[in-house]
Design a protein around this motif. Structure first.
Motif, PDB file in Angstrom:
ATOM      1  N   ARG A   1      13.918  -0.380   4.836  1.00 20.49           N
ATOM      2  CA  ARG A   1      13.123   0.480   3.952  1.00 20.49           C
ATOM      3  C   ARG A   1      13.116  -0.037   2.523  1.00 20.49           C
ATOM      4  NH1 ARG A   1      16.493   5.627   6.002  1.00 20.49           N
ATOM      5  NH2 ARG A   1      15.755   5.654   8.155  1.00 20.49           N
ATOM      6  N   PHE A   2      12.203   0.538   1.746  1.00 13.72           N
ATOM      7  CA  PHE A   2      12.185   0.345   0.303  1.00 13.72           C
ATOM      8  C   PHE A   2      12.408   1.689  -0.356  1.00 13.72           C
ATOM      9  CE2 PHE A   2       7.718   1.218   1.408  1.00 13.72           C
ATOM     10  CZ  PHE A   2       7.431   2.271   0.544  1.00 13.72           C
ATOM     11  N   CYS A   3      12.729   1.656  -1.647  1.00 13.77           N
ATOM     12  CA  CYS A   3      12.915   2.901  -2.400  1.00 13.77           C
ATOM     13  C   CYS A   3      12.531   2.664  -3.855  1.00 13.77           C
ATOM     14  CB  CYS A   3      14.379   3.360  -2.330  1.00 13.77           C
ATOM     15  SG  CYS A   3      14.730   4.838  -3.326  1.00 13.77           S
ATOM     16  N   ILE A   4      11.556   3.450  -4.342  1.00  9.61           N
ATOM     17  CA  ILE A   4      11.275   3.514  -5.774  1.00  9.61           C
ATOM     18  C   ILE A   4      12.432   4.304  -6.359  1.00  9.61           C
ATOM     19  CG2 ILE A   4       9.664   4.267  -7.543  1.00  9.61           C
ATOM     20  CD1 ILE A   4       7.483   4.195  -5.320  1.00  9.61           C
ATOM     21  N   THR A   5      13.291   3.678  -7.149  1.00  9.03           N
ATOM     22  CA  THR A   5      14.647   4.183  -7.304  1.00  9.03           C
ATOM     23  C   THR A   5      14.805   5.464  -8.105  1.00  9.03           C
ATOM     24  OG1 THR A   5      14.955   2.658  -9.161  1.00  9.03           O
ATOM     25  CG2 THR A   5      15.707   1.930  -6.995  1.00  9.03           C
ATOM     26  N   ASP A   6      13.914   5.752  -9.057  1.00  9.81           N
ATOM     27  CA  ASP A   6      14.144   6.946  -9.853  1.00  9.81           C
ATOM     28  C   ASP A   6      13.054   7.991  -9.695  1.00  9.81           C
ATOM     29  OD1 ASP A   6      12.094   5.758 -11.210  1.00  9.81           O
ATOM     30  OD2 ASP A   6      13.086   5.677 -13.158  1.00  9.81           O
ATOM     31  N   GLY A   7      12.200   7.828  -8.715  1.00  7.77           N
ATOM     32  CA  GLY A   7      11.182   8.841  -8.470  1.00  7.77           C
ATOM     33  C   GLY A   7      10.110   8.921  -9.526  1.00  7.77           C
TER      34      GLY A   7
ATOM     35  N   GLN B   1      13.513  10.887  -0.286  1.00  8.98           N
ATOM     36  CA  GLN B   1      13.093  11.662   0.873  1.00  8.98           C
ATOM     37  C   GLN B   1      11.601  11.549   1.204  1.00  8.98           C
ATOM     38  OE1 GLN B   1      15.283  15.532   1.424  1.00  8.98           O
ATOM     39  NE2 GLN B   1      16.285  14.881  -0.455  1.00  8.98           N
ATOM     40  N   PRO B   2      10.674  11.774   0.271  1.00  5.00           N
ATOM     41  CA  PRO B   2       9.266  11.582   0.644  1.00  5.00           C
ATOM     42  C   PRO B   2       8.946  10.135   0.989  1.00  5.00           C
ATOM     43  CG  PRO B   2       9.463  12.000  -1.710  1.00  5.00           C
ATOM     44  CD  PRO B   2      10.810  12.276  -1.115  1.00  5.00           C
ATOM     45  N   GLN B   3       9.659   9.200   0.360  1.00  2.00           N
ATOM     46  CA  GLN B   3       9.451   7.788   0.684  1.00  2.00           C
ATOM     47  C   GLN B   3       9.917   7.498   2.109  1.00  2.00           C
ATOM     48  OE1 GLN B   3      10.449   5.071  -2.700  1.00  2.00           O
ATOM     49  NE2 GLN B   3      11.466   6.870  -3.542  1.00  2.00           N
ATOM     50  N   GLY B   4      11.049   8.095   2.487  1.00  2.00           N
ATOM     51  CA  GLY B   4      11.517   7.941   3.856  1.00  2.00           C
ATOM     52  C   GLY B   4      10.576   8.566   4.853  1.00  2.00           C
ATOM     53  N   HIS B   5      10.030   9.734   4.515  1.00  2.00           N
ATOM     54  CA  HIS B   5       9.070  10.380   5.406  1.00  2.00           C
ATOM     55  C   HIS B   5       7.872   9.476   5.666  1.00  2.00           C
ATOM     56  CE1 HIS B   5      10.327  14.887   5.055  1.00  2.00           C
ATOM     57  NE2 HIS B   5      11.373  14.094   5.128  1.00  2.00           N
TER      58      HIS B   5
ATOM     59  N   ALA C   1       0.831  -1.206   0.000  1.00  2.00           N
ATOM     60  CA  ALA C   1       0.000   0.000   0.000  1.00  2.00           C
ATOM     61  C   ALA C   1       0.865   1.254   0.000  1.00  2.00           C
ATOM     62  CB  ALA C   1      -0.933  -0.009   1.214  1.00  2.00           C
ATOM     63  N   GLN C   2       1.944   1.256   0.766  1.00  2.00           N
ATOM     64  CA  GLN C   2       2.831   2.420   0.806  1.00  2.00           C
ATOM     65  C   GLN C   2       3.511   2.634  -0.539  1.00  2.00           C
ATOM     66  OE1 GLN C   2       5.424   1.518   4.091  1.00  2.00           O
ATOM     67  NE2 GLN C   2       3.966   2.205   5.641  1.00  2.00           N
ATOM     68  N   VAL C   3       3.979   1.564  -1.156  1.00  2.00           N
ATOM     69  CA  VAL C   3       4.618   1.681  -2.465  1.00  2.00           C
ATOM     70  C   VAL C   3       3.652   2.261  -3.484  1.00  2.00           C
ATOM     71  CG1 VAL C   3       5.608   0.377  -4.398  1.00  2.00           C
ATOM     72  CG2 VAL C   3       6.285  -0.170  -2.046  1.00  2.00           C
TER      73      VAL C   3
END
Length: 552
Positions: free
Chosen positions: A478-484, A452-456, A303-305
């Motif tokens: 954490r996860f990260c959508i790598t290229d925004g 940054q918004p993903q970390g927030h 859901a967060q992704v």
């Protein structure tokens, strides 16, 4: 090998951290380097405010982490003033050169804008932001605030393991742009190596001796430092002019906010991407995301992704310089619009068709924060964007010039299109938390480009949904959508439970696991919170950095 040999090997990041939260009664500072924390607390001990401490920390970080920050970059600030009980935002982002347009780009690069090119240099806004923050909220003289940084630059500091890793990653960019001034002995410094920064010592000495913030601002933007900046950019094929620097001004603006699980979350307004975090939180609120699965599990992460993919689709479409474009902030944060967007989150599978919506009418970095004994709080980000920015280092300055211009769109129809005198979509976003009644809880942030918004979102979920303390929230994988972008690859941090990784892949997410020092991809955050019942402060500092939190 002796453990007292400065060249001994540091182990890579482990998959888990064991840090305890830090507690203090009166004041607290948190940053990615202990020297910055020490400088901030030193200002507070002298009777300074959170503003004095934050600028002292920013200046020290500019010396000890030049790969991530410095006077060649920008700064954004959220400041809670205890006397007025108000939060204000300071936008310290610089503008593109007046001579930069599509014809200039075509004539010099054939129409592309390489990330490290001198045409990607925008006016560095950090120095003006430091001065503006001190003028409005500080009480100590500028020279006193800059003294710790000047001492480290002149007399030396020791490079931490994470900083050394990032420094080494950016070494080729420095060499390609003639920035060898930041490669002592021709190489990136090793972990534990003492280093001085004569160029930064010169610059800080000029600013300290200027005679106050207004004079320091003139010294940077209209004096010999400005001339050095212009010369360096033009020698590398850029078009930045002395008039661009002389015209620079920061802007104060009200923050944008939303509610999430009883927390009032504040972010800086566009052209920053803080609205991305708020939109994602609004979608999660509309979904009632904690009911998905059993706490921190595959359903919640999915859901967060998806909420962040939706938010990025909108922010990349609409966020731009509000001086040039009508950014529909109110529509993007409208509750009905959030509910509409939430319907695109498909339970159990990735939505392949996420695009931006139509709201109703209406970036490598350092993050640090401080709360003082007067009840003020400062949340601040200072950045040169990619590691060492463009890699261009003006003569004898000790700082690299940012490459923020690379974030401009080359689509002439985009609100964020390249053009003269414009501020680009900006990645750096400090955050601030209050409760429903408006009582300050504290500053928070996670640095690192589009992370940054993903970390927030992820640390706020840990705090609000699971009741984590600040350190536990920062420790969580954490996860990260790598290229925004909505279609970006999903990087997952080493240590995230295998069941979550497998489930995300089964849902259609393009998962890639990232470990070791590459975990810097997932950002480096700091959190300070005041317990509204006891008044005590609790802080955490990201295990992915060299820093700490400390108070008294």
């Amino acid at each position: 090998m002796s453990p007292f040999d400065s060249s001994f090997a540091f182990p890579p990041f482990g998959a888990a951290s064991r840090r305890s939260p830090v507690y203090a009664r009166n004041a607290m500072a948190a940053a990615s380097h202990p020297a910055a924390v020490e400088a901030g607390l030193g200002m507070l001990d002298r009777g300074g405010t959170a503003a004095d401490a934050a600028v002292a920390m920013a200046a020290v970080l500019a010396v000890v982490e030049p790969c991530s920050t410095g006077l060649g970059g920008d700064a954004f600030v959220l400041y809670h003033d205890a006397a007025s009980r108000r939060v204000t935002g300071l936008n310290g982002s610089g503008r593109s050169p007046q001579a930069l347009d599509f014809d200039t780009l075509a004539s010099r690069t054939g129409g592309a804008l390489p990330p490290r090119h001198a045409l990607a240099v925008t006016v560095p806004g950090a120095c003006a932001a430091w001065c503006d923050l001190l003028e409005r909220h500080g009480v100590l003289p500028l020279a006193e605030v800059l003294a710790p940084a000047l001492e480290y630059a002149a007399e030396g500091f020791v490079v931490g393991p994470v900083t050394a890793h990032l420094w080494a990653e950016g070494a080729d960019a420095l060499r390609a742009a003639g920035g060898e001034e930041l490669l002592p002995g021709g190489e990136a410094p090793r972990p534990g190596q003492p280093v001085t920064s004569p160029g930064m010592a010169r610059v800080l000495d000029i600013l300290s001796g200027a005679g106050g913030t207004e004079a320091a601002r003139r010294a940077f933007y209209a004096g010999e430092i400005a001339a050095d900046i212009v010369t360096a950019v033009r020698e590398r094929g850029g078009v930045l002019d002395a008039s661009d620097l002389a015209a620079h001004r920061s802007q104060w603006a009200a923050p944008i906010t939303t509610m999430y699980r009883g927390l009032r979350v504040s972010e800086c307004a566009p052209n920053g991407q803080g609205i991305t975090a708020l939109m994602a939180l609004d979608v999660l609120s509309a979904l009632d995301a904690p009911t998905f699965g059993d706490g921190f599990g595959p359903a919640r992460v999915h859901a967060q992704v998806e909420a962040l993919r939706l938010a990025f689709a909108d922010s990349r479409r609409y966020v731009a310089d509000p001086d040039h474009e009508d950014v529909p902030v109110r529509g993007l944060l409208d509750a009905d619009y959030a509910a509409q967007r939430a319907r695109q989150v498909l339970p159990g599978r990735r939505n392949p068709d996420i695009v931006h919506g139509t709201p109703p009418a209406s970036s490598d970095t350092v993050y640090f924060c401080v709360m003082d004994a007067f009840g003020n709080a400062c949340s601040m980000v200072n950045s040169c964007y990619m590691t060492f920015g463009t890699g261009i280092v003006p003569r004898n300055t000790g700082f690299a010039l940012q490459n923020r211009g690379h974030n401009f769109s080359l689509d002439p129809a985009s609100p964020n299109r390249l053009g003269p005198g414009r501020r680009t979509y900006h990645t750096i976003i400090p955050g601030m938390l209050h409760d429903r009644r408006g009582t300050l809880l504290g500053p928070f942030g996670v640095m690192g480009g589009f992370m940054q918004p993903q970390g927030h979102v992820q640390i706020l979920s840990a705090l609000a949904d699971d009741g984590c303390d600040p350190q536990a929230a920062l420790d969580r994988t954490r996860f990260c959508i790598t290229d925004g972008t909505p279609g970006g690859e999903l990087a997952v941090e080493e240590g995230m439970p295998e069941a979550i990784r497998v489930a995300l892949a089964d849902m259609g997410h393009p998962v890639r696991m990232v470990g070791g020092y590459d975990r810097a991809l997932f950002g480096r955050g700091q959190i300070i919170l005041r317990d509204p019942h006891t008044g005590w402060l609790t802080a955490g500092s990201d295990p992915r950095a060299d820093g700490c939190a400390f108070g008294y």
